[in-house]
Design an enzyme around this catalytic site. Structure first.
Site, PDB file in Angstrom:
ATOM      1  N   HIS A 105      -9.810 -12.649  -0.760  1.00  0.00           N
ATOM      2  CA  HIS A 105     -10.224 -11.550   0.114  1.00  0.00           C
ATOM      3  C   HIS A 105     -11.660 -11.156  -0.210  1.00  0.00           C
ATOM      4  CE1 HIS A 105      -6.115 -10.418   1.678  1.00  0.00           C
ATOM      5  NE2 HIS A 105      -5.841 -11.313   0.742  1.00  0.00           N
ATOM      6  N   CYS A 148      -9.466  -8.747   7.193  1.00  0.00           N
ATOM      7  CA  CYS A 148      -8.761  -7.602   6.617  1.00  0.00           C
ATOM      8  C   CYS A 148      -8.848  -6.408   7.570  1.00  0.00           C
ATOM      9  CB  CYS A 148      -9.390  -7.267   5.264  1.00  0.00           C
ATOM     10  SG  CYS A 148      -8.972  -5.646   4.624  1.00  0.00           S
ATOM     11  N   GLU A 149      -7.711  -5.785   7.852  1.00  0.00           N
ATOM     12  CA  GLU A 149      -7.710  -4.663   8.782  1.00  0.00           C
ATOM     13  C   GLU A 149      -8.297  -3.389   8.172  1.00  0.00           C
ATOM     14  OE1 GLU A 149      -3.259  -2.728   8.322  1.00  0.00           O
ATOM     15  OE2 GLU A 149      -3.528  -4.371   9.741  1.00  0.00           O
ATOM     16  N   HIS A 150      -8.492  -3.372   6.864  1.00  0.00           N
ATOM     17  CA  HIS A 150      -9.027  -2.178   6.214  1.00  0.00           C
ATOM     18  C   HIS A 150     -10.549  -2.117   6.257  1.00  0.00           C
ATOM     19  CE1 HIS A 150      -5.085  -2.497   3.778  1.00  0.00           C
ATOM     20  NE2 HIS A 150      -4.914  -1.701   4.808  1.00  0.00           N
ATOM     21  N   HIS A 151     -11.207  -3.278   6.102  1.00  0.00           N
ATOM     22  CA  HIS A 151     -12.672  -3.298   6.079  1.00  0.00           C
ATOM     23  C   HIS A 151     -13.270  -4.252   7.114  1.00  0.00           C
ATOM     24  CE1 HIS A 151     -11.372  -2.184   1.918  1.00  0.00           C
ATOM     25  NE2 HIS A 151     -12.253  -1.226   2.125  1.00  0.00           N
ATOM     26  N   GLN A 157      -2.546  -9.564   4.379  1.00  0.00           N
ATOM     27  CA  GLN A 157      -1.895 -10.833   4.030  1.00  0.00           C
ATOM     28  C   GLN A 157      -0.377 -10.672   4.014  1.00  0.00           C
ATOM     29  OE1 GLN A 157      -3.574 -12.900   0.664  1.00  0.00           O
ATOM     30  NE2 GLN A 157      -1.700 -14.021   0.271  1.00  0.00           N
ATOM     31  N   CYS A 212     -13.260  -8.676   0.869  1.00  0.00           N
ATOM     32  CA  CYS A 212     -13.421  -7.239   0.633  1.00  0.00           C
ATOM     33  C   CYS A 212     -13.286  -6.921  -0.854  1.00  0.00           C
ATOM     34  CB  CYS A 212     -12.418  -6.436   1.442  1.00  0.00           C
ATOM     35  SG  CYS A 212     -10.694  -6.801   1.080  1.00  0.00           S
TER      36      CYS A 212
END
Length: 204
Positions: free
Chosen positions: A161, A92-95, A133, A163
């Site tokens: 996910h 995941c690019e956020h976490h 995704q 996260c």
């Protein structure tokens, strides 16, 4: 390679050296409350940087390189081709926490077909990047459309996910489903239904 300039979207960025990357890992270890000089963690920065080279190797490939050979001598085959249950691991690019799942890809060929393993490789290429995704679903679909130029393509991705499972709302087992249809799959609902039935093993 370490000091190369690479493009991130429209922006050019200097690639940090291996030493700078390892120093950053040491900083994160210390930020977590650990001692980066403890025996068990001394080599962790080197291991993490080496692992990153593998986990994010998708940045070094292109659609054309992966889908590099199209077979035209297939006796005029123009019917549906489906590869389902392609496993993948992404981040995941956020976490920067993993999400794990499987992809299903179908297309109607026009001028030829691609080796079945190539469809798995295009999933792998995009999975080995920092991702969402939704973006990954669109990227795989776009790659198939651009290189194979099929009569239609369908991509469905299912993933869990971490996260969402390990932090935040902490709901392990929840799955996310994304899909993208092009060509005849987009314009004909019966083709979408056929694809979904075949993905679930309910029809041919």
């Amino acid at each position: 390679m370490d000091d190369a300039i690479f493009t991130a979207g429209a922006r050019k960025t200097r690639r940090p050296s291996r030493e700078e990357a390892e120093a950053a890992v040491r900083t994160l270890i210390a930020y977590a409350g650990e001692d980066p000089d403890r025996e068990g963690l001394l080599d962790t920065p080197k291991r993490v940087v080496k692992a990153y080279a593998e986990l994010f190797s998708g940045y070094g490939q292109t659609d054309e390189e992966v889908l590099d050979r199209i077979f035209s001598e297939v006796a005029g085959y123009e019917e549906l081709i489906l590869v389902r249950d392609i496993p993948f691991y992404s981040h995941c690019e956020h976490h920067m926490v993993p999400f794990i799942g499987k992809a299903h890809i179908a297309y109607y060929p026009t001028t030829g077909v691609v080796g079945l393993s190539k469809l798995a490789r295009i999933v792998e290429m995009y999975a080995r990047r920092l991702q969402t995704q939704e973006t990954m679903t669109a990227q795989v679909s776009n790659a198939i459309d651009k290189v194979l130029k099929p009569r239609g393509a369908a991509v469905l991705i299912e993933a869990e996910h971490l996260c969402m499972a390990m932090r935040g709302v902490q709901k392990p087992g929840a799955s996310t489903v994304t899909a993208r249809f092009t060509g005849c799959f987009k314009t004909d609902p019966t083709e979408q239904a056929r694809f979904m039935m075949m993905v679930r093993g309910e029809g041919k």
